[in-house]
Write an enzyme that holds these catalytic residues in place. Structure first.
Site: not given
Length: 532
Positions: A278, A366, A450
């Site tokens: 992330d 991502e 996170d």
């Protein structure tokens, strides 16, 4: 086996040497050659023509060719000989002159075409423009013999690429922002650079000397061993060299083709492990592996840490007289801070990506919309923080490293709400827009944003996009029978959250609102069907 070369002329040479057959499509020859038997018995012949080829089996599936393209950059010293230093500046100006000449030629052809449809324009190709340059160079540039021909070819090639980008953007074949028509290059704004593709290009055995055509030998401030040893063993082919000036310093960037066995001989320390990464601004990356371990890579934020010093040096520079020694010293200090920021940002991305490919066999990341992230809060400070993190270079860097190391890289769907789903109970997380800790509506547990997002990204699956085991933000497809599962096991969202806040811009907001309304209408029909 089918070998695809770069040009039809190369394909014809390969066919003559190997006895292969040129593949014909629609009655026209293509740069593809059908080889008989095993490819390894023809490899030496094909590589003698070019190592930049693609290899496919008889079914059309691409297979490894045994070569990969990579590059390296070295800083070189400015020559103490004033004649050689002026020769370098002359090459920079020659590239710029050829670019401006070609652009003027294209614009004049476009104006003449509007007045007379029968006007014959010069095609926007490197071959056609170079041929026209060779015809007119004695009149427009009688000094052309002082520089290498590659300087002029480099400028024309850059214009051809710029025209191609403008044309594709205008016709809708290029994604992203609209690309404007090329403009003339000025000496004050244009970056000084020149690219060499032919001629005397080599790295000497002393591993401190780089030789370029016409310019000659340049002393490297770094050891060139990392690519010179491959060239000496004939395990690599030097494709081109680019000489550029940045921050008042000289750099030589070498692009070369290296045998795949040389660069892909590593294996992950955890061959069966999967990890989710992330990316963010508080921390550069938060990664979660299969054992639930969380590792945080801090964000160096090099621009933010040097912002106070940059402002002080900038004020000092504004008080100096341009051209004076004090002005040059202040400008050098500002360039030093710029160089420091670039190197720190680049090194942090390389360390992160190298760690991922060295330890894990599958990396899930991502699909960030960085342009929307910069505009999400409509504040210059936030846009500066997004750019300072250098997130845009993470995915391409990880892509080529994962391909060489044999690591599988999975890109999570952009609209997967990784920060809105509680990983443990799949409830909705609520809190401030940029809050570090969020609270679950179901179990009322406070979690780190996170860490929770990294766990969700790790458990995201291609077979069930938008779903981490079970999600409170989704509803199953209507059942076709009396069984307890849907036909294809897929799960469809009642609402989707965009992690990158891509729905904040006016244009993007309209697109996302229309898409959200379509999803809601579809899901309402699904719910009605389920109730029936």
């Amino acid at each position: 086996m089918i070998v695809t070369m770069r040009t039809k002329a190369q394909a014809q040479r390969v066919a003559d040497i190997t006895g292969g057959v040129i593949v014909v499509k629609n009655g026209k020859p293509t740069p593809k050659v059908q080889l008989q038997g095993d490819f390894e018995q023809h490899r030496a012949a094909v590589e003698s023509v070019s190592v930049l080829f693609r290899l496919c089996d008889d079914a059309g599936e691409q297979v490894p060719s045994g070569w990969t393209v990579t590059g390296a950059s070295f800083e070189v010293e400015w020559p103490k000989d004033q004649h050689k230093a002026s020769l370098i500046h002359s090459h920079f100006g020659a590239r710029r002159a050829a670019y401006n000449w070609a652009l003027a030629k294209v614009k004049s052809d476009m104006e003449a075409k509007q007045q007379n449809e029968d006007h014959l324009s010069t095609p926007w190709t490197l071959e056609a423009l170079r041929k026209q340059w060779n015809i007119e160079k004695n009149e427009i540039a009688p000094w052309w013999g002082e520089n290498s021909k590659e300087a002029y070819a480099s400028g024309i090639a850059d214009l051809v690429q710029a025209l191609s980008g403008w044309s594709h953007s205008k016709n809708g074949r290029r994604r992203g922002r609209k690309v404007g028509f090329p403009k003339f290059k000025s000496k004050r704004k244009d970056q000084n650079r020149v690219r060499f593709t032919t001629g005397a290009m080599r790295l000497e055995d002393d591993r401190r000397t780089i030789v370029l055509p016409t310019i000659g030998a340049l002393q490297s401030r770094e050891n060139t061993r990392r690519i010179q040893r491959h060239l000496a063993k004939n395990n690599a082919r030097l494709l081109n060299c680019t000489l550029s000036e940045r921050w008042g310093r000289l750099f030589v960037s070498c692009q070369l083709a290296v045998r795949t066995s040389i660069v892909s001989n590593r294996s992950p320390s955890k061959p069966n492990a999967r990890v989710g990464a992330d990316l963010g601004l508080r921390a550069l990356a938060t990664i979660a592996d299969g054992d639930g371990n969380i590792k945080v890579f801090p964000n160096p934020a090099p621009l933010r840490t040097t912002l106070t010093e940059r402002r002080r040096v900038g004020r000092n520079l504004s008080r100096r007289i341009p051209g004076s020694n004090g002005y040059r010293r202040a400008k050098a200090k500002l360039a030093k801070l710029d160089r420091k920021c670039v190197y720190i940002r680049r090194e942090s991305i390389h360390q992160l990506t190298r760690y991922l490919v060295d330890h894990y066999s599958q990396v899930q990341i991502e699909d960030l919309n960085l342009a929307a992230m910069r505009q999400s809060m409509r504040r210059r400070a936030f846009r500066r923080s997004v750019s300072d993190a250098g997130l845009g270079s993470f995915r391409p860097t990880l892509t080529y490293k994962a391909e060489r190391a044999g690591v599988k890289m999975v890109v999570v769907d952009r609209f997967f709400p990784s920060s809105q789903i509680h990983h443990n109970c799949t409830g909705r997380l609520t809190g401030a827009k940029l809050a570090k800790r969020l609270t679950c509506e179901v179990c009322h547990v406070e979690v780190d944003r996170d860490d929770n997002a990294a766990l969700n990204i790790r458990d995201w699956s291609v077979t069930s996009p938008g779903l981490v085991e079970a999600s409170a933000l989704s509803v199953p497809r209507p059942l076709s029978g009396t069984g307890g599962s849907s036909d294809d096991g897929m799960t469809y969202h009642l609402e989707r959250g965009c992690k990158t806040s891509s729905n904040t811009g006016r244009t993007q907001r309209g697109k996302n609102n229309s898409r959200t309304s379509e999803i809601k209408v579809r899901d309402e029909n699904l719910v009605k069907g389920a109730s029936l």
